[in-house]
Scaffold this motif. Structure first.
Motif, short mmCIF file in Angstrom:
data_model
loop_
_atom_site.label_atom_id
_atom_site.label_comp_id
_atom_site.label_asym_id
_atom_site.label_seq_id
_atom_site.Cartn_x
_atom_site.Cartn_y
_atom_site.Cartn_z
N ILE A 189 0.85 -1.18 0.00
CA ILE A 189 0.00 0.00 0.00
C ILE A 189 0.89 1.23 0.00
O ILE A 189 1.81 1.35 0.80
N SER A 190 0.61 2.14 -0.93
CA SER A 190 1.45 3.34 -1.03
C SER A 190 1.17 4.27 0.14
O SER A 190 0.09 4.30 0.69
N SER A 191 2.17 5.02 0.51
CA SER A 191 1.99 5.96 1.62
C SER A 191 1.13 7.12 1.18
O SER A 191 1.17 7.55 0.03
N ARG A 192 0.34 7.66 2.10
CA ARG A 192 -0.56 8.76 1.77
C ARG A 192 0.19 10.07 1.58
O ARG A 192 -0.32 11.01 1.01
N ALA A 193 1.42 10.13 2.05
CA ALA A 193 2.19 11.36 1.89
C ALA A 193 2.56 11.60 0.44
O ALA A 193 2.72 12.74 0.01
N SER A 194 2.67 10.54 -0.34
CA SER A 194 3.08 10.71 -1.73
C SER A 194 1.90 10.96 -2.66
O SER A 194 2.10 11.37 -3.79
N THR A 195 0.67 10.70 -2.20
CA THR A 195 -0.48 10.91 -3.07
C THR A 195 -0.90 12.37 -3.02
O THR A 195 -0.79 13.04 -2.00
N VAL A 196 -1.37 12.87 -4.14
CA VAL A 196 -1.80 14.25 -4.25
C VAL A 196 -3.32 14.26 -4.29
O VAL A 196 -3.93 13.57 -5.09
N VAL A 197 -3.93 15.03 -3.41
CA VAL A 197 -5.38 15.15 -3.36
C VAL A 197 -5.75 16.50 -3.95
O VAL A 197 -5.27 17.54 -3.51
N VAL A 198 -6.59 16.47 -4.98
CA VAL A 198 -7.02 17.69 -5.64
C VAL A 198 -8.51 17.88 -5.38
O VAL A 198 -9.31 16.97 -5.61
N ARG A 199 -8.88 19.03 -4.86
CA ARG A 199 -10.28 19.34 -4.62
C ARG A 199 -10.76 20.33 -5.66
O ARG A 199 -10.11 21.33 -5.91
N ALA A 200 -11.90 20.04 -6.23
CA ALA A 200 -12.47 20.95 -7.22
C ALA A 200 -13.21 22.07 -6.50
O ALA A 200 -13.87 21.84 -5.50
N VAL A 201 -13.10 23.26 -7.01
CA VAL A 201 -13.85 24.38 -6.45
C VAL A 201 -15.28 24.26 -6.95
O VAL A 201 -15.53 24.08 -8.14
N GLN A 202 -16.21 24.33 -6.03
CA GLN A 202 -17.60 24.11 -6.39
C GLN A 202 -18.27 25.41 -6.80
O GLN A 202 -18.05 26.45 -6.20
N ASP A 203 -19.08 25.31 -7.81
CA ASP A 203 -19.99 26.38 -8.19
C ASP A 203 -21.39 25.83 -8.04
O ASP A 203 -21.74 24.82 -8.66
N LEU A 204 -22.20 26.46 -7.21
CA LEU A 204 -23.54 25.99 -6.95
C LEU A 204 -24.53 27.08 -7.33
O LEU A 204 -24.21 28.26 -7.30
N GLN A 205 -25.75 26.68 -7.69
CA GLN A 205 -26.80 27.63 -7.99
C GLN A 205 -27.99 27.31 -7.10
O GLN A 205 -28.33 26.15 -6.90
N GLY A 206 -28.60 28.35 -6.56
CA GLY A 206 -29.74 28.13 -5.68
C GLY A 206 -30.51 29.41 -5.45
O GLY A 206 -30.22 30.47 -6.01
N LYS A 207 -31.50 29.30 -4.57
CA LYS A 207 -32.43 30.38 -4.29
C LYS A 207 -32.14 30.97 -2.92
O LYS A 207 -31.95 30.22 -1.96
N VAL A 208 -32.11 32.28 -2.81
CA VAL A 208 -31.88 32.95 -1.53
C VAL A 208 -33.15 32.80 -0.70
O VAL A 208 -34.24 33.18 -1.13
N VAL A 209 -33.00 32.21 0.50
CA VAL A 209 -34.17 31.98 1.36
C VAL A 209 -34.14 32.85 2.61
O VAL A 209 -35.17 33.00 3.27
N SER A 210 -33.00 33.42 2.97
CA SER A 210 -32.93 34.27 4.15
C SER A 210 -31.83 35.30 3.97
O SER A 210 -30.79 35.03 3.39
N LYS A 211 -32.11 36.49 4.49
CA LYS A 211 -31.16 37.58 4.41
C LYS A 211 -31.11 38.31 5.74
O LYS A 211 -30.90 39.52 5.81
N GLY A 212 -31.23 37.57 6.84
CA GLY A 212 -31.33 38.17 8.16
C GLY A 212 -30.01 38.57 8.77
O GLY A 212 -30.00 39.31 9.76
N MET A 213 -28.89 38.12 8.24
CA MET A 213 -27.58 38.46 8.79
C MET A 213 -26.99 39.66 8.05
O MET A 213 -27.45 40.01 6.97
N GLN A 214 -25.96 40.26 8.61
CA GLN A 214 -25.43 41.50 8.04
C GLN A 214 -24.71 41.28 6.71
O GLN A 214 -25.00 41.95 5.74
N GLN A 215 -23.76 40.38 6.66
CA GLN A 215 -23.00 40.17 5.42
C GLN A 215 -23.13 38.73 4.93
O GLN A 215 -22.25 38.23 4.24
N SER A 216 -24.23 38.09 5.26
CA SER A 216 -24.43 36.69 4.87
C SER A 216 -25.85 36.48 4.37
O SER A 216 -26.77 37.18 4.79
N VAL A 217 -25.99 35.52 3.48
CA VAL A 217 -27.30 35.09 3.02
C VAL A 217 -27.35 33.57 3.09
O VAL A 217 -26.32 32.91 3.04
N VAL A 218 -28.55 33.04 3.21
CA VAL A 218 -28.74 31.59 3.21
C VAL A 218 -29.34 31.23 1.86
O VAL A 218 -30.36 31.79 1.44
#
Length: 115
Positions: free
Chosen positions: A24-53
């Motif tokens: 079994i290869s060591s995990r230190a040598s493997t490269v993990v790549v995470r994709a940046v997510q782009d999501l689309q949705g509907k704003v359901v709450s705007k009760g916070m100052q600089q945040s939306v749900v």
């Protein structure tokens, strides 16, 4: 060759060849790549100052019946106020560095305004 030998049975004859599996290869040598997510949705709450749900819906197959079911997940996104979003707007979220305990997205654009 970097391999490990599997032990055979204690009663196996000496003429049998032992099975070989790769180590079994060591995990230190493997490269993990995470994709940046782009999501689309509907704003359901705007009760916070600089945040939306934003509620994001996706379709997934049911485990037992294999029917497609609608799954809704709510994400908290950063809103700097420049887009002027309101409740009911359809927006696109862009992944970013963690901004707080729960905020991992920021608003990228308004896809469609609420009626």
């Amino acid at each position: 060759m970097n391999a490990t030998m599997l032990r055979g049975s204690a009663f196996a004859s000496s003429s049998r060849v032992a099975a070989v599996r790769p180590a079994i290869s060591s995990r230190a040598s493997t490269v993990v790549v995470r994709a940046v997510q782009d999501l689309q949705g509907k704003v359901v709450s705007k009760g916070m100052q600089q945040s939306v749900v934003v509620a994001v819906e996706r379709l997934s197959a049911h485990d037992k019946y294999f029917k497609r079911v609608r799954i809704t997940k709510r994400y908290i996104a950063h809103d700097d106020g420049s887009l002027g979003v309101g409740v009911g707007d359809y927006v696109r979220l862009e992944g970013c560095r963690p901004l707080s305990k729960n905020k991992r997205f920021k608003l990228a654009e308004v896809v469609r305004r609420a009626d």
